[in-house]
Motif scaffolding. Structure first.
Motif, PDB file in Angstrom:
ATOM      1  N   ARG A 160       0.831  -1.205   0.000  1.00  0.00           N
ATOM      2  CA  ARG A 160       0.000   0.000   0.000  1.00  0.00           C
ATOM      3  C   ARG A 160       0.872   1.264   0.000  1.00  0.00           C
ATOM      4  N   ILE A 161       1.927   1.246   0.783  1.00  0.00           N
ATOM      5  CA  ILE A 161       2.818   2.418   0.826  1.00  0.00           C
ATOM      6  C   ILE A 161       3.563   2.558  -0.502  1.00  0.00           C
ATOM      7  N   GLY A 162       4.017   1.430  -1.046  1.00  0.00           N
ATOM      8  CA  GLY A 162       4.737   1.456  -2.319  1.00  0.00           C
ATOM      9  C   GLY A 162       3.894   1.949  -3.474  1.00  0.00           C
ATOM     10  N   ALA A 163       2.578   1.835  -3.347  1.00  0.00           N
ATOM     11  CA  ALA A 163       1.678   2.290  -4.410  1.00  0.00           C
ATOM     12  C   ALA A 163       1.530   3.809  -4.432  1.00  0.00           C
ATOM     13  N   ILE A 164       2.028   4.500  -3.412  1.00  0.00           N
ATOM     14  CA  ILE A 164       1.968   5.975  -3.390  1.00  0.00           C
ATOM     15  C   ILE A 164       3.211   6.497  -4.110  1.00  0.00           C
ATOM     16  N   SER A 165       3.035   7.027  -5.298  1.00  0.00           N
ATOM     17  CA  SER A 165       4.167   7.327  -6.185  1.00  0.00           C
ATOM     18  C   SER A 165       5.124   8.363  -5.617  1.00  0.00           C
ATOM     19  N   THR A 166       4.644   9.237  -4.747  1.00  0.00           N
ATOM     20  CA  THR A 166       5.498  10.307  -4.229  1.00  0.00           C
ATOM     21  C   THR A 166       6.356   9.852  -3.046  1.00  0.00           C
ATOM     22  N   VAL A 167       6.117   8.653  -2.534  1.00  0.00           N
ATOM     23  CA  VAL A 167       6.908   8.135  -1.415  1.00  0.00           C
ATOM     24  C   VAL A 167       8.101   7.357  -1.959  1.00  0.00           C
ATOM     25  N   ASP A 168       9.291   7.673  -1.465  1.00  0.00           N
ATOM     26  CA  ASP A 168      10.528   7.035  -1.912  1.00  0.00           C
ATOM     27  C   ASP A 168      11.070   6.023  -0.908  1.00  0.00           C
ATOM     28  N   THR A 169      10.814   6.276   0.390  1.00  0.00           N
ATOM     29  CA  THR A 169      11.523   5.552   1.439  1.00  0.00           C
ATOM     30  C   THR A 169      10.556   5.009   2.478  1.00  0.00           C
ATOM     31  N   LEU A 170      10.831   3.797   2.915  1.00  0.00           N
ATOM     32  CA  LEU A 170      10.107   3.166   4.012  1.00  0.00           C
ATOM     33  C   LEU A 170      11.107   2.877   5.121  1.00  0.00           C
ATOM     34  N   ARG A 171      10.824   3.406   6.313  1.00  0.00           N
ATOM     35  CA  ARG A 171      11.706   3.170   7.448  1.00  0.00           C
ATOM     36  C   ARG A 171      10.938   2.409   8.523  1.00  0.00           C
ATOM     37  N   ILE A 172      11.589   1.441   9.148  1.00  0.00           N
ATOM     38  CA  ILE A 172      10.970   0.627  10.187  1.00  0.00           C
ATOM     39  C   ILE A 172      11.784   0.751  11.458  1.00  0.00           C
ATOM     40  N   HIS A 173      11.163   1.188  12.542  1.00  0.00           N
ATOM     41  CA  HIS A 173      11.832   1.250  13.843  1.00  0.00           C
ATOM     42  C   HIS A 173      11.391   0.044  14.664  1.00  0.00           C
ATOM     43  N   THR A 174      12.362  -0.745  15.130  1.00  0.00           N
ATOM     44  CA  THR A 174      12.010  -2.014  15.754  1.00  0.00           C
ATOM     45  C   THR A 174      13.074  -2.493  16.725  1.00  0.00           C
ATOM     46  N   ARG A 175      12.622  -3.276  17.707  1.00  0.00           N
ATOM     47  CA  ARG A 175      13.509  -4.009  18.602  1.00  0.00           C
ATOM     48  C   ARG A 175      13.499  -5.497  18.288  1.00  0.00           C
ATOM     49  N   VAL A 176      12.576  -5.939  17.458  1.00  0.00           N
ATOM     50  CA  VAL A 176      12.346  -7.371  17.236  1.00  0.00           C
ATOM     51  C   VAL A 176      13.602  -8.164  16.873  1.00  0.00           C
TER      52      VAL A 176
END
Length: 358
Positions: A160-176
């Protein structure tokens, strides 16, 4: 080993004395307990640097006047449920309130701990906001911990995020990857296959958190082309010494993780016993220079209370006030804010003490 999720569990596993439990009941009622099997295995003694991060303490009941339930101002910048839009080019998406561990210094302790995630309708509404604001180039997944979601749900969210053309970067904050490395399955790693640049920001505070399983999971993410950065919190009694920080950052780089941020502890409720002074943090950063190569040294930062954003703790942004322990902090927009250390005893002698801990 199963997660410990109550005082009773901690007593049964020898992590809390039975005689201590009654005094800790109000602490459990104010902020729930969860300690993963991996972190139980990493604890050597009841008061070691790993245990101190997760075992409740009566000190949490000591709430200072400057401490807040929303210390970094998430709510001030929330245009729709689950979304924080503090900076023009990026948003934080709080996909869940659940974590695999509950850190006793958590800056979102008033918000996390409940079971449940954002609904599909709530996620759609948040991403609709992103799609109509083309200045937003990055979506940051946080919570809680986004990697508690199933690989199927993560894959759907990434698509869903990748389908937004103006978004370039996905960041994940995690301890897992360190606290629950069994979750780092092939299905989870492959859920991040996308056109987006994917950055995983690992939250870890002490080298003892890194197990062989954690190292394997992080390497799998690296092989998948995911950039690995880290975020640590400077915590009194956990990592506030040169040897502890040096070994933490060396361990991270051995796992392919670039030390990125060292956070000054936030003004969350009941965490003053974890807070160092700014001067001591500055001394530690000076002490790391020369000991560590550039790629091993993170930026020391502070999140200004009230939602004014994050700035480096450098002379450009942070200046000592008229009395010890008082500071003037300039935010990224040019606003100036007062900050006071929890224990205003830092002077030249205590700074030298910090440096001599090596």
């Amino acid at each position: 080993m199963k997660a410990a999720v109550s005082l009773g569990d901690l007593v049964a596993r020898g992590l809390v004395e039975a005689a201590e439990a009654p005094a800790l009941l109000p602490v459990e009622q104010s902020f729930r307990i969860r300690l993963s099997g991996a972190m139980q295995g990493a604890i050597a003694t009841r008061d070691d640097p790993v245990a101190r991060q997760f075992i409740p303490s009566v000190q949490e009941l000591d709430i200072k006047p400057d401490e807040s339930g929303d210390p970094i101002g998430d709510e001030v910048h929330s245009p729709v449920k689950g979304l924080t839009h503090r900076y023009p080019d990026r948003v934080i998406l709080h996909v869940t309130k659940t974590c695999e561990v509950y850190c006793r210094f958590c800056f979102r302790r008033e918000a996390v701990g409940d079971e449940g995630h954002l609904s599909q309708d709530e996620i759609i509404a948040a991403l609709d906001y992103v799609s109509v604001n083309p200045a937003i180039r990055e979506v940051i997944l946080t919570g809680g911990d986004p990697l508690v979601l199933s690989p199927r749900r993560i894959k759907d969210l990434v698509e869903r995020i990748g389908a937004i053309s103006t978004v370039d970067t996905l960041r994940i904050h995690t301890r897992v990857p360190v606290v629950a490395p069994e979750r780092m399955t092939e299905a989870l790693v492959s859920a991040f296959e996308t056109r987006l640049t994917v950055i995983l920001v690992l939250h870890a505070n002490h080298a003892a958190e890194f197990t062989d399983a954690a190292r394997a999971g992080l390497r799998a993410m690296q092989r998948a082309g995911i950039m690995l950065l880290s975020q640590s919190v400077l915590l009194r009694g956990v990592n506030d010494s040169l040897p502890a920080l040096e070994e933490l950052f060396r361990e991270m780089l051995r796992c392919g993780v670039k030390p990125y941020y060292l956070h000054h502890c936030d003004l969350a409720k009941g965490v003053s016993h974890f807070r160092t002074t700014i001067a001591d943090g500055m001394a530690l950063m000076r002490g790391l220079r020369g000991k560590l190569a550039g790629p091993l040294i993170p930026t020391y930062v502070i999140d200004i209370a009230g939602g004014f954003g994050k700035v480096p703790i450098t002379p450009d942004y942070v200046v000592a006030g008229a009395t010890p322990g008082e500071w003037r902090i300039t935010d990224w927009r040019g606003g100036v804010h007062d900050y006071r250390d929890p224990h205003c005893t830092t002077d030249a002698q205590s700074v030298q003490t910090i440096l001599q801990k090596a």
